[in-house]
Design a protein around this motif. Structure first.
Motif, PDB file in Angstrom:
ATOM      1  N   ASP A  59      -8.792  10.099 -31.786  1.00  0.00           N
ATOM      2  CA  ASP A  59      -7.819  11.222 -32.096  1.00  0.00           C
ATOM      3  C   ASP A  59      -6.944  10.953 -33.128  1.00  0.00           C
ATOM      4  OD1 ASP A  59      -6.089   9.880 -30.312  1.00  0.00           O
ATOM      5  OD2 ASP A  59      -5.616  11.993 -29.483  1.00  0.00           O
ATOM      6  N   ARG A  60      -6.505   9.586 -33.412  1.00  0.00           N
ATOM      7  CA  ARG A  60      -5.436   9.404 -34.425  1.00  0.00           C
ATOM      8  C   ARG A  60      -5.344   8.132 -34.576  1.00  0.00           C
ATOM      9  NH1 ARG A  60       0.875  10.498 -34.133  1.00  0.00           N
ATOM     10  NH2 ARG A  60       1.190   9.851 -36.360  1.00  0.00           N
ATOM     11  N   THR A  61      -4.962   7.818 -35.921  1.00  0.00           N
ATOM     12  CA  THR A  61      -4.822   6.336 -36.398  1.00  0.00           C
ATOM     13  C   THR A  61      -3.226   6.377 -36.864  1.00  0.00           C
ATOM     14  OG1 THR A  61      -5.672   6.748 -38.493  1.00  0.00           O
ATOM     15  CG2 THR A  61      -7.343   5.956 -36.893  1.00  0.00           C
ATOM     16  N   TRP A  62      -2.754   5.130 -36.996  1.00  0.00           N
ATOM     17  CA  TRP A  62      -1.365   4.957 -37.560  1.00  0.00           C
ATOM     18  C   TRP A  62      -1.410   3.721 -38.631  1.00  0.00           C
ATOM     19  CZ3 TRP A  62      -2.341   5.744 -32.371  1.00  0.00           C
ATOM     20  CH2 TRP A  62      -1.626   6.712 -31.862  1.00  0.00           C
ATOM     21  N   ARG A  63      -0.484   3.859 -39.512  1.00  0.00           N
ATOM     22  CA  ARG A  63      -0.305   2.756 -40.552  1.00  0.00           C
ATOM     23  C   ARG A  63       0.349   1.691 -39.860  1.00  0.00           C
ATOM     24  NH1 ARG A  63       2.033   6.814 -42.980  1.00  0.00           N
ATOM     25  NH2 ARG A  63       4.107   5.769 -42.770  1.00  0.00           N
ATOM     26  N   PHE A  64       0.089   0.530 -40.300  1.00  0.00           N
ATOM     27  CA  PHE A  64       0.759  -0.787 -39.519  1.00  0.00           C
ATOM     28  C   PHE A  64       2.197  -0.541 -39.314  1.00  0.00           C
ATOM     29  CE2 PHE A  64       1.962  -5.311 -39.325  1.00  0.00           C
ATOM     30  CZ  PHE A  64       1.508  -5.438 -38.281  1.00  0.00           C
ATOM     31  N   ASP A  65       2.928  -0.002 -40.580  1.00  0.00           N
ATOM     32  CA  ASP A  65       4.246   0.340 -40.599  1.00  0.00           C
ATOM     33  C   ASP A  65       4.905   1.229 -39.497  1.00  0.00           C
ATOM     34  OD1 ASP A  65       3.276   2.170 -42.138  1.00  0.00           O
ATOM     35  OD2 ASP A  65       5.342   2.363 -43.196  1.00  0.00           O
ATOM     36  N   GLN A  66       4.258   1.971 -39.299  1.00  0.00           N
ATOM     37  CA  GLN A  66       4.435   2.994 -38.222  1.00  0.00           C
ATOM     38  C   GLN A  66       4.299   2.273 -36.769  1.00  0.00           C
ATOM     39  OE1 GLN A  66       1.291   5.801 -39.481  1.00  0.00           O
ATOM     40  NE2 GLN A  66       2.839   7.319 -39.311  1.00  0.00           N
ATOM     41  N   LEU A  67       3.190   1.284 -36.700  1.00  0.00           N
ATOM     42  CA  LEU A  67       3.193   0.724 -35.364  1.00  0.00           C
ATOM     43  C   LEU A  67       4.327  -0.202 -35.195  1.00  0.00           C
ATOM     44  CD1 LEU A  67      -0.429  -0.144 -35.308  1.00  0.00           C
ATOM     45  CD2 LEU A  67       0.601   1.423 -34.016  1.00  0.00           C
ATOM     46  N   ARG A  68       4.896  -0.745 -36.304  1.00  0.00           N
ATOM     47  CA  ARG A  68       6.186  -1.703 -36.002  1.00  0.00           C
ATOM     48  C   ARG A  68       7.227  -0.992 -36.161  1.00  0.00           C
ATOM     49  NH1 ARG A  68       4.615  -6.481 -34.787  1.00  0.00           N
ATOM     50  NH2 ARG A  68       6.244  -7.460 -35.874  1.00  0.00           N
ATOM     51  N   GLN A  69       7.530   0.188 -36.491  1.00  0.00           N
ATOM     52  CA  GLN A  69       8.610   0.751 -36.687  1.00  0.00           C
ATOM     53  C   GLN A  69       9.011   1.555 -35.442  1.00  0.00           C
ATOM     54  OE1 GLN A  69       8.609   3.043 -40.285  1.00  0.00           O
ATOM     55  NE2 GLN A  69       8.798   0.984 -41.677  1.00  0.00           N
ATOM     56  N   ASP A  70       8.083   2.029 -34.793  1.00  0.00           N
ATOM     57  CA  ASP A  70       8.300   2.958 -33.544  1.00  0.00           C
ATOM     58  C   ASP A  70       8.010   1.951 -32.268  1.00  0.00           C
ATOM     59  OD1 ASP A  70       7.524   4.539 -31.049  1.00  0.00           O
ATOM     60  OD2 ASP A  70       7.052   6.170 -32.486  1.00  0.00           O
ATOM     61  N   PRO A  71       9.462   2.102 -31.310  1.00  0.00           N
ATOM     62  CA  PRO A  71       9.343   1.158 -30.482  1.00  0.00           C
ATOM     63  C   PRO A  71       8.169   1.415 -29.362  1.00  0.00           C
ATOM     64  CG  PRO A  71      11.398   1.923 -30.882  1.00  0.00           C
ATOM     65  CD  PRO A  71      10.423   2.674 -31.842  1.00  0.00           C
ATOM     66  N   ALA A  72       7.962   2.911 -29.011  1.00  0.00           N
ATOM     67  CA  ALA A  72       6.927   3.044 -27.991  1.00  0.00           C
ATOM     68  C   ALA A  72       5.517   2.581 -28.610  1.00  0.00           C
ATOM     69  CB  ALA A  72       6.778   4.616 -27.753  1.00  0.00           C
ATOM     70  N   LEU A  73       5.460   2.451 -29.974  1.00  0.00           N
ATOM     71  CA  LEU A  73       4.154   2.278 -30.482  1.00  0.00           C
ATOM     72  C   LEU A  73       4.250   0.620 -30.545  1.00  0.00           C
ATOM     73  CD1 LEU A  73       3.200   4.591 -33.407  1.00  0.00           C
ATOM     74  CD2 LEU A  73       2.115   4.444 -31.193  1.00  0.00           C
ATOM     75  N   GLN A  74       5.174   0.124 -31.024  1.00  0.00           N
ATOM     76  CA  GLN A  74       5.282  -1.479 -31.045  1.00  0.00           C
ATOM     77  C   GLN A  74       5.108  -2.169 -29.571  1.00  0.00           C
ATOM     78  OE1 GLN A  74       8.988  -2.941 -32.438  1.00  0.00           O
ATOM     79  NE2 GLN A  74       8.150  -4.735 -33.261  1.00  0.00           N
ATOM     80  N   ALA A  75       5.458  -1.491 -28.644  1.00  0.00           N
ATOM     81  CA  ALA A  75       5.100  -2.017 -27.030  1.00  0.00           C
ATOM     82  C   ALA A  75       3.491  -2.087 -26.855  1.00  0.00           C
ATOM     83  CB  ALA A  75       6.017  -1.224 -26.158  1.00  0.00           C
ATOM     84  N   GLN A  76       2.903  -1.310 -27.792  1.00  0.00           N
ATOM     85  CA  GLN A  76       1.578  -1.324 -27.454  1.00  0.00           C
ATOM     86  C   GLN A  76       0.790  -1.890 -28.472  1.00  0.00           C
ATOM     87  OE1 GLN A  76       0.489   3.081 -27.126  1.00  0.00           O
ATOM     88  NE2 GLN A  76       1.867   3.138 -25.252  1.00  0.00           N
ATOM     89  N   MET A  77       1.230  -2.691 -29.130  1.00  0.00           N
ATOM     90  CA  MET A  77       0.677  -3.552 -30.197  1.00  0.00           C
ATOM     91  C   MET A  77      -0.764  -4.570 -29.554  1.00  0.00           C
ATOM     92  SD  MET A  77       1.240  -3.046 -33.311  1.00  0.00           S
ATOM     93  CE  MET A  77       0.634  -4.631 -34.094  1.00  0.00           C
ATOM     94  N   TYR A  78      -0.729  -4.748 -28.349  1.00  0.00           N
ATOM     95  CA  TYR A  78      -1.551  -5.854 -27.600  1.00  0.00           C
ATOM     96  C   TYR A  78      -3.128  -4.595 -27.743  1.00  0.00           C
ATOM     97  CZ  TYR A  78      -1.024  -2.476 -23.695  1.00  0.00           C
ATOM     98  OH  TYR A  78      -0.878  -1.480 -22.832  1.00  0.00           O
TER      99      TYR A  78
END
Length: 158
Positions: free
Chosen positions: A39-58
């Motif tokens: 339902d959604r994709t994110w840019r890599f910079d969004q993953l790195r900047q959002d703490p909640a998303l960064q915690a889910q990088m795995y």
């Protein structure tokens, strides 16, 4: 979505935990998994900047260009392990059988296609001892497109 019948069982790859194994034969070039419920994709910079998303990088995987999906719910597709000599070809979110795969085959893909460019995986390839480092989008798309074209051409001529 995993198309053939399958089971989750201990991986044949040292240290990998569980793996995804076929319960039926799959022909070369046949789709093993296909995208669904994305339902959604994110840019890599969004993953790195959002703490909640960064915690889910795995749980992130490159989908296309600089767009990534995050699947922290750990669907069964997440049991597909890495190999530099994979049984499946990852191409734009689909996994194709690299050759005829008998029942009992563990499905593997080359994780370099799923990682951000230059990012090193937290583990090494246990068969080779080599680091797993993400390819550029261009190199990933070019190599998987060429491999898929060759695979489909050879399986069509049979």
């Amino acid at each position: 979505m995993i198309l053939p019948r399958y089971r989750i069982a201990p991986s044949s790859i040292s240290g990998a935990g569980n793996g995804l194994f076929l319960e039926e034969k799959v022909a070369a070039g046949q789709i093993v998994t296909a995208p669904d419920a994305i339902d959604r994709t994110w840019r890599f910079d969004q993953l790195r900047q959002d703490p909640a998303l960064q915690a889910q990088m795995y749980a992130a995987a490159r989908w296309f260009e600089d767009r990534y999906t995050v699947s922290p719910d750990w669907p069964d597709e997440c049991y597909i392990n890495h190999s530099f000599t994979p049984s499946g070809l990852w191409h734009l979110g689909f996994i194709f059988a690299f050759k005829e795969l008998p029942a009992g085959t563990e499905i593997t893909v080359d994780y370099r296609h799923l990682l951000p460019p230059g990012q090193e995986e937290d583990f090494i390839d246990t068969a080779t001892g080599e680091k797993i480092i993400g390819l550029s989008w261009h190199d990933s798309l070019l190599s998987t497109t060429q491999a898929l074209a060759a695979l489909l051409d050879s399986s069509h001529s049979r």
